[in-house]
Design a protein around this motif. Structure first.
Motif, short mmCIF file in Angstrom:
data_model
loop_
_atom_site.label_atom_id
_atom_site.label_comp_id
_atom_site.label_asym_id
_atom_site.label_seq_id
_atom_site.Cartn_x
_atom_site.Cartn_y
_atom_site.Cartn_z
N MET A 65 39.60 65.35 44.86
CA MET A 65 40.32 64.17 44.38
C MET A 65 41.40 64.58 43.38
SD MET A 65 38.88 61.02 42.07
CE MET A 65 38.90 62.02 40.58
N ALA A 66 41.05 65.50 42.49
CA ALA A 66 42.00 65.95 41.47
C ALA A 66 41.63 67.36 41.02
CB ALA A 66 42.00 65.00 40.27
N VAL A 67 42.66 68.19 40.79
CA VAL A 67 42.46 69.55 40.33
C VAL A 67 43.42 69.82 39.18
CG1 VAL A 67 42.56 72.01 40.93
CG2 VAL A 67 41.77 70.34 42.62
N TYR A 68 42.90 70.48 38.14
CA TYR A 68 43.75 70.86 37.00
C TYR A 68 43.59 72.35 36.71
CZ TYR A 68 45.09 71.68 32.17
OH TYR A 68 45.66 72.22 31.04
N HIS A 69 44.73 73.02 36.54
CA HIS A 69 44.73 74.43 36.16
C HIS A 69 45.66 74.59 34.96
CE1 HIS A 69 45.49 78.76 36.34
NE2 HIS A 69 44.33 78.84 36.97
N PRO A 70 45.25 75.34 33.94
CA PRO A 70 46.09 75.46 32.73
C PRO A 70 47.49 76.00 32.99
CG PRO A 70 43.87 76.30 32.31
CD PRO A 70 43.97 76.04 33.79
N HIS A 71 47.66 76.82 34.03
CA HIS A 71 48.97 77.42 34.30
C HIS A 71 49.68 76.79 35.50
CE1 HIS A 71 48.11 80.44 31.29
NE2 HIS A 71 46.99 80.78 31.92
N THR A 74 48.61 70.29 37.94
CA THR A 74 47.67 69.36 38.56
C THR A 74 47.99 69.14 40.03
OG1 THR A 74 49.01 67.48 37.86
CG2 THR A 74 47.20 68.15 36.40
N SER A 75 46.97 68.73 40.79
CA SER A 75 47.13 68.38 42.19
C SER A 75 46.15 67.25 42.49
CB SER A 75 46.85 69.58 43.10
OG SER A 75 46.96 69.21 44.47
N PHE A 76 46.61 66.25 43.27
CA PHE A 76 45.79 65.07 43.53
C PHE A 76 45.76 64.76 45.03
CE2 PHE A 76 47.74 64.58 39.35
CZ PHE A 76 46.63 64.37 38.55
#
Length: 308
Positions: A65-71, A74-76
């Motif tokens: 559903m949602a992905v977060y990476h510090p570098h 984001t992707s949804f």
């Protein structure tokens, strides 16, 4: 761009699998949240360390559903793009807030927070149905009237209560609970990220997260209820604006009647003030006459009787 996102997402998963293979996975107890606008799904890791990635999945979706990476950012998933924002209140916070909710958002969600060097921390959340009817009417905070073919700017007034991380503006459906995201503005580490999902109007977003929607060549369909959602460290706050669109002829008649009402209000206020002054002057004049009459007829003064 989509291919690049899929590529880095795949590579991140491979690297994480290699690095975290054999590490201990800690699973937190599942919590239950009631479906509501701006609901927050908690995913706050209790230990300190370095956040590597956050991934949210839903049982009914075949992709995250949602992905977060510090570098990498984001992707949804398409059905959640523009509706989900990572709160990031602390370095180890993977919590998200979901806006423009509907009954389709009910279900089981799973959060996986990858950290170094401790490993993986996961948590499940169940969003249950709400007894609230989404067809309830919303009382607008601001009402605007504009003529068709004119230009207008809708400003999102935010109550200064907490630091703003994400702002979205949406157009609500006519009483059926549906809405359409027009644009979003999100504070990133390297600046502001502006996303526009509608060709009607342009969104301006300042460094202070002051948002305004500029409409040009207004058409009848631009009329309706707009809602501005502010995601802050104190929660989600919303303001609504009702825009009424009129034809040039009707707008001219509306403006004329407005001038008439304002003029009548001014005249009525002046008349009321004059009446108050007149009554005050009459009472004062009456007291003066009484004082003057007593001076002319001293016998009417109150007599005092003295006894020896």
């Amino acid at each position: 761009v989509a291919v690049q996102k899929d590529y880095w997402y795949f590579m991140v998963l491979v690297m994480l699998f290699c690095l975290l293979k054999g590490s201990v996975e800690v699973k937190a107890p599942e919590t239950t949240v009631t479906l509501q606008e701006g609901m927050v799904l908690d995913c706050l890791c209790p230990w300190s360390g370095q956040l590597t990635m956050v991934s949210w999945t839903k049982a009914s979706l075949s992709q995250p559903m949602a992905v977060y990476h510090p570098h990498f950012g984001t992707s949804f998933a398409p059905s959640y793009d523009g509706r989900v924002v990572f709160l990031k209140t602390t370095p180890m916070d993977g919590s998200v807030s979901i806006m423009n909710v509907s009954q389709s958002d009910v279900g089981h969600y799973h959060c996986s927070l990858q950290t170094y060097p401790q490993g993986s921390w996961t948590k499940g959340t169940f969003v249950k149905k709400t007894a609230i009817n989404f067809t309830i009417s919303i009382q607008p905070d601001t009402e605007l009237v504009a003529a068709q073919n004119d230009n207008l700017t809708i400003k999102c007034d935010h109550i200064q209560n907490g630091e703003v991380y994400h702002v979205s503006i949406e157009k609500l459906g006519p009483g059926d609970g549906s809405s359409t995201i027009i644009a979003t503005c999100q504070m990133q580490d390297d600046g502001l990220e502006l996303k526009e999902f509608s060709s009607r109007g342009s969104l301006n977003c300042s460094d202070a997260m002051e948002v305004s929607l500029h409409l040009t060549n207004i058409i009848e369909e631009d009329g309706g209820l707009y809602r501005c959602n502010f995601t802050t460290d104190a929660g989600v706050q919303s303001t609504t604006v009702l825009l009424t669109t009129l034809s040039a002829q009707d707008f001219g008649s509306f403006r004329y009647m407005l001038y008439v009402y304002i003029g009548a209000g001014v005249v009525g206020g002046a008349f009321l003030m004059g009446l108050i002054l007149l009554v005050t002057w009459a009472n004062r004049r009456k007291r003066k006459r009484e004082e003057y009459r007593i001076k002319l007829h001293p016998g009417k003064r109150q007599k005092w009787t003295y006894r020896e």
